[in-house]
Scaffold this motif. Structure first.
Motif, PDB file in Angstrom:
ATOM      1  N   GLY A  55      69.170  59.992  26.193  1.00 16.07           N
ATOM      2  CA  GLY A  55      70.557  59.852  25.780  1.00 16.07           C
ATOM      3  C   GLY A  55      71.532  60.438  26.779  1.00 16.07           C
ATOM      4  O   GLY A  55      72.735  60.302  26.637  1.00 16.07           O
ATOM      5  N   PHE A  56      71.013  61.102  27.805  1.00 15.65           N
ATOM      6  CA  PHE A  56      71.867  61.666  28.840  1.00 15.65           C
ATOM      7  C   PHE A  56      72.034  60.646  29.957  1.00 15.65           C
ATOM      8  O   PHE A  56      71.120  59.885  30.260  1.00 15.65           O
ATOM      9  N   ALA A  57      73.179  60.646  30.565  1.00 17.21           N
ATOM     10  CA  ALA A  57      73.447  59.770  31.697  1.00 17.21           C
ATOM     11  C   ALA A  57      73.626  60.609  32.955  1.00 17.21           C
ATOM     12  O   ALA A  57      74.081  61.742  32.894  1.00 17.21           O
ATOM     13  N   VAL A  58      73.272  60.030  34.077  1.00 22.16           N
ATOM     14  CA  VAL A  58      73.461  60.713  35.352  1.00 22.16           C
ATOM     15  C   VAL A  58      74.893  60.462  35.804  1.00 22.16           C
ATOM     16  O   VAL A  58      75.359  59.331  35.828  1.00 22.16           O
ATOM     17  N   ALA A  59      75.585  61.533  36.121  1.00 20.76           N
ATOM     18  CA  ALA A  59      76.969  61.416  36.588  1.00 20.76           C
ATOM     19  C   ALA A  59      77.057  61.914  38.012  1.00 20.76           C
ATOM     20  O   ALA A  59      76.398  62.877  38.389  1.00 20.76           O
ATOM     21  N   GLN A  60      77.865  61.251  38.796  1.00 19.73           N
ATOM     22  CA  GLN A  60      78.077  61.674  40.169  1.00 19.73           C
ATOM     23  C   GLN A  60      79.572  61.859  40.377  1.00 19.73           C
ATOM     24  O   GLN A  60      80.377  61.049  39.931  1.00 19.73           O
TER      25      GLN A  60
END
Length: 100
Positions: A55-60
């Motif tokens: 449920g977590f997304a990778v953010a940049q």
């Protein structure tokens, strides 16, 4: 039924529900910490990824160079409002109006 089989059964059943791990544990009166431990242990033992995403997304973060011509305003009470440029000028104007 061994501990491994017991926990594998619950992990498989939880994945089928589509619900949260916490809700499954409460419903089946299972210790959430033990559930997490066995979920991790069995995933490592089986060398597989769980079918259920975290449920977590990778953010940049993109580096945005600060304009050398950005505006700074020092208010009479000493507050410094800086980094004002064309992109955020309307927000700064609203803030100044609010502080007035």
């Amino acid at each position: 039924m061994s501990h491994t089989q017991h926990w594998q059964h619950h992990i498989d059943a939880w994945q089928q529900t589509g619900g949260s791990q916490a809700h499954y544990c409460r419903t089946h009166e299972l210790d959430q910490n033990q559930f997490s431990y066995w979920k991790c242990k069995l995933a490592k033992c089986n060398n597989v990824q769980l079918a259920r995403p975290s449920g977590f997304a990778v953010a940049q973060l993109a580096a945005v160079p600060e304009s050398a011509s950005s505006l700074c305003i020092t208010l009479p009470n000493g507050i410094l409002l800086g980094g004002i440029d064309a992109m955020n000028a309307p927000v700064a104007a609203q803030l100044l109006e609010y502080l007035r």
